[in-house]
Design a protein around this motif. Structure first.
Motif, short mmCIF file in Angstrom:
data_model
loop_
_atom_site.label_atom_id
_atom_site.label_comp_id
_atom_site.label_asym_id
_atom_site.label_seq_id
_atom_site.Cartn_x
_atom_site.Cartn_y
_atom_site.Cartn_z
N GLN A 1 0.74 -1.16 -0.03
CA GLN A 1 -0.19 -0.01 -0.04
C GLN A 1 0.83 1.23 -0.12
OE1 GLN A 1 -3.31 -0.18 3.01
NE2 GLN A 1 -2.72 -2.24 3.40
N GLY A 2 0.22 2.51 -0.17
CA GLY A 2 0.92 3.59 0.09
C GLY A 2 1.68 4.12 -1.27
N PRO A 3 2.34 5.03 -1.41
CA PRO A 3 3.13 5.60 -2.56
C PRO A 3 3.53 4.84 -3.57
CG PRO A 3 3.70 6.93 -0.84
CD PRO A 3 2.98 5.75 -0.30
N LEU A 4 4.06 3.79 -3.27
CA LEU A 4 4.73 2.68 -4.18
C LEU A 4 3.50 2.46 -5.23
CD1 LEU A 4 7.18 0.70 -2.38
CD2 LEU A 4 7.72 1.92 -4.30
N ARG A 5 2.37 2.04 -4.70
CA ARG A 5 1.34 1.66 -5.44
C ARG A 5 0.78 3.04 -6.48
NH1 ARG A 5 -0.27 -2.47 -7.18
NH2 ARG A 5 -0.12 -3.35 -5.33
N MET A 6 0.94 4.13 -6.14
CA MET A 6 1.00 5.38 -6.95
C MET A 6 1.93 5.23 -7.99
SD MET A 6 0.89 9.40 -6.04
CE MET A 6 2.51 9.39 -5.41
N PHE A 7 3.23 5.13 -7.79
CA PHE A 7 4.21 5.13 -8.75
C PHE A 7 4.35 3.75 -9.61
CE2 PHE A 7 6.96 7.42 -5.04
CZ PHE A 7 6.43 8.60 -5.49
N SER A 8 3.51 2.93 -9.15
CA SER A 8 3.66 1.63 -9.89
C SER A 8 3.25 1.37 -11.46
CB SER A 8 3.05 0.30 -9.09
OG SER A 8 1.77 0.68 -9.12
N PRO A 9 2.33 2.45 -11.77
CA PRO A 9 1.90 2.13 -13.23
C PRO A 9 2.79 2.60 -14.02
CG PRO A 9 -0.10 2.90 -11.74
CD PRO A 9 1.09 3.25 -11.03
N VAL A 10 3.50 3.66 -13.71
CA VAL A 10 4.74 4.15 -14.58
C VAL A 10 6.00 4.01 -14.24
CG1 VAL A 10 2.98 6.10 -15.19
CG2 VAL A 10 4.53 6.48 -13.33
N ALA A 11 6.00 2.81 -13.26
CA ALA A 11 7.41 2.76 -12.99
C ALA A 11 8.34 2.13 -13.83
CB ALA A 11 7.36 1.45 -11.73
N SER A 12 7.93 1.47 -14.86
CA SER A 12 8.90 0.96 -16.06
C SER A 12 9.35 1.90 -16.94
CB SER A 12 7.96 -0.25 -16.85
OG SER A 12 7.86 -1.38 -15.86
N ARG A 13 8.29 2.92 -17.07
CA ARG A 13 8.95 4.19 -18.07
C ARG A 13 8.56 5.54 -17.42
NH1 ARG A 13 7.54 2.22 -24.29
NH2 ARG A 13 8.94 0.42 -24.46
N PRO A 14 9.08 5.80 -16.39
CA PRO A 14 8.87 7.09 -15.69
C PRO A 14 8.81 8.27 -16.59
CG PRO A 14 11.05 6.14 -15.09
CD PRO A 14 10.54 5.00 -15.90
N PRO A 15 7.78 9.03 -16.36
CA PRO A 15 7.84 10.36 -17.20
C PRO A 15 8.73 11.22 -16.64
CG PRO A 15 5.95 10.27 -15.94
CD PRO A 15 6.68 8.94 -15.83
N PRO A 16 9.38 12.24 -17.60
CA PRO A 16 10.35 13.08 -16.82
C PRO A 16 9.93 14.02 -15.47
CG PRO A 16 10.22 13.35 -19.39
CD PRO A 16 9.06 12.37 -18.84
N LEU A 17 8.80 14.28 -15.53
CA LEU A 17 8.32 15.10 -14.48
C LEU A 17 8.37 14.22 -13.11
CD1 LEU A 17 5.13 16.92 -15.74
CD2 LEU A 17 7.17 17.87 -15.32
N LEU A 18 8.15 13.06 -13.21
CA LEU A 18 8.13 11.91 -11.90
C LEU A 18 9.68 12.01 -11.73
CD1 LEU A 18 7.01 9.85 -10.11
CD2 LEU A 18 7.38 8.22 -11.81
N LEU A 19 10.63 11.96 -12.62
CA LEU A 19 11.97 11.74 -12.31
C LEU A 19 12.46 13.07 -11.71
CD1 LEU A 19 13.45 9.71 -15.49
CD2 LEU A 19 13.13 9.02 -13.07
N GLN A 20 12.01 14.22 -12.23
CA GLN A 20 12.27 15.39 -11.44
C GLN A 20 11.88 15.54 -10.03
OE1 GLN A 20 11.07 19.19 -13.58
NE2 GLN A 20 11.65 18.06 -15.61
N VAL A 21 10.78 14.94 -9.80
CA VAL A 21 10.27 14.95 -8.29
C VAL A 21 10.95 13.94 -7.47
CG1 VAL A 21 8.40 14.30 -6.84
CG2 VAL A 21 7.99 15.79 -8.85
N MET A 22 11.26 12.84 -8.08
CA MET A 22 11.95 11.63 -7.22
C MET A 22 13.49 11.92 -7.31
SD MET A 22 9.82 8.25 -8.40
CE MET A 22 10.70 7.35 -7.39
#
Length: 478
Positions: A287-308
């Motif tokens: 549960q938690g944020p990992l579930r939020m990241f999981s749909p795009v974890a294989s090809r993370p968008p640039p905006l996600l990488l900027q945050v992480m």
């Protein structure tokens, strides 16, 4: 689903001016909701997008000026795990907690692991290990006070490996009387504590600079493939013995061992037992944020990488406000801590003294790579224990012959009991799965929770001393 998101974004741009963060937040939220619910219709999604951005603009205007703490509309219990929400209508003002714990400076908060060990009256050694792929790792060794001859320590060697975003300091934060390394040292064990690549004690490389994304292109896969072999070989060399080593791994430390033993079976003979605390292998029920990241974890968008972070995971050591306060209900200081945010752990304040709170909050997170987090998000999505970016290449757990004991908690949001049970049945030689129930033991508290010495460490010592005997198998609850 992707067509719905594209049309939604087009709709937004036609009707109002929005920022990149707003679009990213909406897209990731939609992807997360797709995992847990059903697709929204074109009509509803347009309406909800509009409502979200309208409310978000209002919030931005209302929070200008001095920083404020908004009272949550739901009651927040500070002795329960952090609660995460992905409800469409939730606004920041609804989830910013009314209570917050202010981090303070006290002498032990900023001490290094060797300094803490020395303060606790123990002898400590630091060793530098070079991995096959060029990373320098630091090992910390707690010397046994009652044994002077190194030959007496040959048969009682224990390697401890920290968990996600942790370090060797995690094991000694509970102080001189309750920390696992000291309890083991008192029993005559030679205790070695690993530091995974990328944490504050293992940030060297023969050619790569930590400021370069190249340095951070690793996940827990490389920790099992390169770090652990180098560490185990080094300990055997220093001790000049082939006697097997006992292994205790928490969280990511358990993951790394499973990678090593399944890909390099020879190491099954180098160890005597593996004790895995809150092991992360199968995470479909997490549960938690990992579930939020999981749909795009294989090809993370640039905006996600900027945050992480494109290299180190959240190098600022703080979760961005818009993420923490939208998906986390709990004291602000915990939601802003990246590790506690990911694991859903809230310190149980009635059991924690101020010194312990400050030590924990100032020592974690100790650093790690964004790839590590994305790799966990991938297996949470795919339901398989596989290599980074390759769902087909699963680690062959059936090749693990080492006797392994598992300890999990019913209140752990990452290493859930069903997932750990699945791991148990996937191993060739499991000796026990011990479940700690109804004790509010979150993922991180296996190591530094105030009750860890009773709930966890007693069982660890039991396994070390009697784990290979069938008589150790007792009722599977605490």
């Amino acid at each position: 689903m992707k067509y719905i998101l594209i049309l939604s974004i087009i709709f937004i741009f036609k009707n109002r001016s929005v920022g990149a963060n707003d679009i990213f937040h909406y897209v990731t939220e939609k992807m997360s909701n797709f995992v847990d619910t059903i697709m929204y219709t074109f009509r509803n999604i347009g309406d909800r997008v509009s409502q979200f951005f309208q409310s978000h603009v209002k919030i931005i205007k209302s929070t200008k000026g001095p920083k404020k703490y908004y009272k949550s509309e739901r009651s927040v219990s500070t002795h329960k795990p952090i609660k995460f929400t992905t409800k469409e209508h939730t606004t920041i003002s609804e989830v910013i907690p009314s209570r917050h714990f202010k981090k303070k400076s006290e002498p032990t908060s900023y001490m290094t692991a060797p300094q803490l060990i020395t303060l606790h009256g123990r002898r400590v050694e630091s060793h530098i290990v070079l991995t096959e792929d060029g990373y320098f790792l630091t090992l910390h060794r707690v010397m046994t006070p009652h044994v002077q001859s190194s030959s007496e320590l040959r048969n009682k060697t224990v390697l401890l490996h920290h968990g996600l975003l942790g370090s060797s300091a995690d094991w000694v934060l509970l102080g001189p009387k309750k920390s696992l390394p000291y309890l083991l040292s008192n029993l005559g064990y030679d205790v070695w504590m690993a530091n995974a690549r990328g944490n504050i004690y293992s940030r060297g490389h023969v050619s790569k600079n930590t400021n370069s994304p190249d340095f951070w292109r690793f996940s827990w896969q490389e920790m099992g493939q390169y770090d652990l072999p180098a560490i185990i070989h080094y300990i055997r060399l220093v001790k000049n013995t082939s006697d097997p080593i006992s292994y205790v791994g928490h969280s990511m430390g358990a993951t790394a061992l499973l990678v090593l033993l399944s890909t390099e079976p020879i190491f099954n003979s180098y160890l005597s037992i593996g004790i895995l605390l809150a092991p992360l292998a199968f995470m479909v029920n997490s549960q938690g944020p990992l579930r939020m990241f999981s749909p795009v974890a294989s090809r993370p968008p640039p905006l996600l990488l900027q945050v992480m972070g494109e290299g180190e995971f959240m190098p600022s050591k703080e979760t961005p406000d818009w993420m923490a306060f939208r998906h986390c209900t709990g004291p602000q200081i915990f939601c802003k801590n990246p590790l506690l945010y990911l694991t859903g752990g809230v310190l149980q304040e009635q059991f924690w003294d101020e010194g312990l709170k400050n030590r924990v909050l100032n020592h974690v997170p100790a650093g790690g790579s964004t790839y590590t987090i994305l790799h966990y998000a991938q297996i949470a999505k795919n339901g398989k224990f596989h290599k980074f970016g390759d769902i087909i290449a699963e680690f062959p757990l059936n090749r693990i012959s080492l006797p392994i004991a598992l300890i999990s908690s019913s209140d752990d949001w990452l290493a859930t009991v069903p997932d750990v049970k699945r791991l148990y049945f996937g191993l060739s030689n499991p000796i026990d799965h011990h479940v700690i129930r109804n004790n509010n033991l979150s993922h991180t508290e296996f190591v530094w929770g105030p009750g860890a010495d009773i709930l966890v460490f007693r069982k660890v010592i039991d396994y070390l001393q009697n784990g290979l005997s069938l008589s150790v198998i007792k009722l599977n609850v605490v």
